[in-house]
Motif scaffolding. Structure first.
Motif, PDB file in Angstrom:
ATOM      1  N   THR A  47      12.887  -5.176  31.615  1.00 30.58           N
ATOM      2  CA  THR A  47      12.331  -6.503  31.329  1.00 30.58           C
ATOM      3  C   THR A  47      11.898  -7.157  32.643  1.00 30.58           C
ATOM      4  O   THR A  47      10.945  -7.932  32.665  1.00 30.58           O
TER       5      THR A  47
ATOM      6  N   VAL B  84       4.690  -5.481  24.706  1.00 31.16           N
ATOM      7  CA  VAL B  84       6.044  -5.190  24.254  1.00 31.16           C
ATOM      8  C   VAL B  84       5.998  -4.543  22.871  1.00 31.16           C
ATOM      9  O   VAL B  84       5.325  -5.047  21.975  1.00 31.16           O
TER      10      VAL B  84
ATOM     11  N   GLY C 221      16.145  -6.998  24.426  1.00 32.48           N
ATOM     12  CA  GLY C 221      15.352  -7.432  25.581  1.00 32.48           C
ATOM     13  C   GLY C 221      13.872  -7.542  25.234  1.00 32.48           C
ATOM     14  O   GLY C 221      13.180  -8.465  25.671  1.00 32.48           O
TER      15      GLY C 221
ATOM     16  N   LEU D  69      11.666 -11.076  25.331  1.00 27.33           N
ATOM     17  CA  LEU D  69      10.420 -11.240  26.089  1.00 27.33           C
ATOM     18  C   LEU D  69       9.313 -11.797  25.207  1.00 27.33           C
ATOM     19  O   LEU D  69       8.566 -12.692  25.615  1.00 27.33           O
TER      20      LEU D  69
END
Lengths: 393, 393
Positions: B256, B271, B283, B287
């Motif tokens: 990350t 992502v 994570g 994000l």
């Protein structure tokens, strides 16, 4: 309002599908009874609507059908709720302003507020929907989706939020079950009569919802779950709650359309992501990519973080602790604001200043005394300490 | 630049960890040789740096260590690449401006461009990184993450994109393998010497990468994979590619942080979501929730949609179809623009107008003739039809 109004609303819903904008406008202009008369006389403002009314009219007498429906509902222990009832959920009135971007299909255009709801279950509808979140998604849900929806339903109900969904297989059923398992309140908004909730396979679930929560529908008892009705119904799921969570959805599914309605209504639109390898998450990921205001959530904590806030289109609930003064009606407020800031005054003078008759002034003064805002003294009425009129604070 | 400069860059990297901003500034002001001398004379601008240099200095003579490293690299068939080399990747220079919001930790502040790269493999480094995407993620990846990363690596390589990663277990290795399986180019950016790539368990993979792609490191041969070096290295993975895709990451993982560096560098930050029930996607979802500019992607098509666009920090490729005139160097352009709009002119006069010597004018005229922009006539040179000078169009 009168029984006539109630009967007319039922008849109008039977004659024309719920959500029809021109019908809703007619009701606002002429009242339900006037609108019904106009339509039955062939005076519908649109050709399509005129034809639809005529076609239905050949099936039966609208008022008689409505009376039958009301009698049938009474036998079922169900009730009709209309906008003048105390339990009417005010939030659905926001559908007046709902506009879906690029709407051309009938179901995307005809998104007017409901004329009435049929309700089965003990809770007042408006109360049940006051702190409510919708959880929607695919019928062909995966075990992953069912797990997530159940957890969401449980977690929301456990924190005293009402869980609203559509009673379908898959995600809907999982969300309802989660809420029931938490001993919480859940509302199934149906696209058919509440006496024959669809699908039959969820019959036991519907029974539990009818006992512990609410079964709700715009369509009268006996109405069939016709395909377009699900989309018409979805506008209510979207508008009647503070936010909608989409759990699993294939591309362009009905559930993604509910979320689009929630976005258009200014409600919190939330999406649970899933494995990119799952066809049942394609719609969810599409929504997250296309709508910057759709929020990714992974669990109850995230959902509460969203709906705890005030959405743009929701009447902001009172932030400050409610004071007695906030409960006053107009006349009581007028009387209170007419009180002298210092010293006492007589009823006659007060009534004159407040612009109400003496009888009303006395009634409101007794209320104000009850609330601790006004004191009766030997020389008349005076403000209680700390009860300066609103305009003076 | 000189061998002295190269030796000094190696020595500086050994004396001070890569990324140290004050060292990079000294190199810009004094050159690498000057900066090295200053540091060795105890003239480092910061106390911490002075102490670090002194401590390293007690371990050996910086120049001798650097010479050893260069000799060792030569034996390994590896090479040193510095900013004056044609294959230096210009994109890492953007690290000059990189600023991580709220940076306080050393690894978040000391993010200056590399002074040099050690490279093993046949491709010129800059070419290999010209159309490159990073794929990063958890070492403790799930089968889901490994599957997705392998597919991404394969799909990107298959479409002629270089796949960059860190050579770690889990997502990194899967991305490299996917690219290799597609017969594509992959670059492992290491946090240790390229002669001892870490982890040992990926030794066979590193051998394949060294043959078909590139092993790259800022640290000299023999350098150990110390823990902080991975974060220092991550700034290169983020800055040297057009975008970074995060596949799986637990909360606050190193991966990350790579994505945060990509965001700060103005690169595409992408992502891949996963099941909300997986700790290895926490994570990733964090994000997506925290960074509106991090984009959810579910596969190669989405990644290409992002990196195909022009990022804020990338030189925009020519949008319009290339015309012969766009290929001209400055002198040829000057000659072309000095041509009379009507009629012909002699070489001498043209050379004078263009400000070049006659010899150059003749050479450029022959090029322009070749390109069909100029015609030689009995009375001199004239513009070909449709070849009006750029300033006149």
């Amino acid at each position: 309002m009168s029984d006539d109004d109630r009967l007319a609303r039922v008849a109008l819903t039977w004659l024309t599908e719920p959500g029809t904008r021109s019908v809703h406008r007619l009701v606002e202009q002429l009242g339900a009874g006037g609108a019904l008369e106009l339509l039955l006389d062939g005076g519908a403002p649109e050709e399509r609507l005129r034809a639809a009314v005529a076609a239905r009219g050949r099936d039966g007498d609208a008022r008689a059908v409505a009376a039958d429906a009301l009698a049938r509902a009474a036998r079922l222990g169900a009730r009709l709720v209309t906008p003048t009832d105390g339990e009417w959920p005010a939030t659905v009135e926001h559908l007046r302003r709902l506009a879906l971007p690029g709407a051309t299909r009938r179901v995307d255009v005809e998104t007017a507020p409901p004329l009435c709801f049929w309700v089965r279950g003990g809770w007042p509808l408006g109360d049940a929907l006051d702190r409510a979140v919708s959880v929607v998604g695919a019928r062909a849900a995966t075990p992953y989706g069912v797990h997530v929806a159940t957890e969401l339903g449980y977690g929301l109900a456990d924190r005293d939020w009402t869980v609203v969904s559509g009673g379908a297989f898959g995600i809907d059923a999982a969300a309802h079950r989660g809420a029931l398992n938490a001993g919480g309140l859940t509302v199934a908004v149906l696209a058919c009569g509440i006496d024959r909730p669809y699908p039959m396979g969820n019959a036991a679930l519907f029974d539990r919802i009818g006992e512990a929560g609410l079964l709700v529908s715009e369509w009268p008892p006996g109405a069939e779950p016709l395909r377009p009705r699900f989309l018409v119904r979805n506008r209510v799921i979207a508008a009647a709650t503070r936010g909608t969570v989409l759990v699993e959805a294939s591309a362009r599914s009905g559930a993604t359309q509910t979320l689009n309605r929630a976005l258009a209504a200014g409600r919190h639109a939330m999406v649970v992501p899933g494995p990119v390898t799952s066809a049942m998450s394609v719609g969810a990921h599409e929504l997250l990519r296309e709508h910057p205001s759709a929020r990714l959530v992974t669990g109850v904590a995230h959902v509460l973080e969203e709906v705890g806030r005030i959405g743009a289109d929701l009447a902001p609930p009172a932030r400050a602790p409610q004071r007695p003064r906030d409960l006053l009606d107009d006349e009581a407020t007028q009387v209170l604001e007419s009180m002298p800031r210092r010293g006492a005054t007589g009823v006659d003078r007060l009534a004159a200043r407040a612009g109400v008759d003496v009888r009303t002034a006395l009634r409101k003064l007794s209320l104000l005394e009850e609330l601790g805002l006004v004191r009766r003294r030997a020389d008349g009425y005076a403000l209680a300490t700390g009860a300066a009129p609103a305009s003076g604070t």
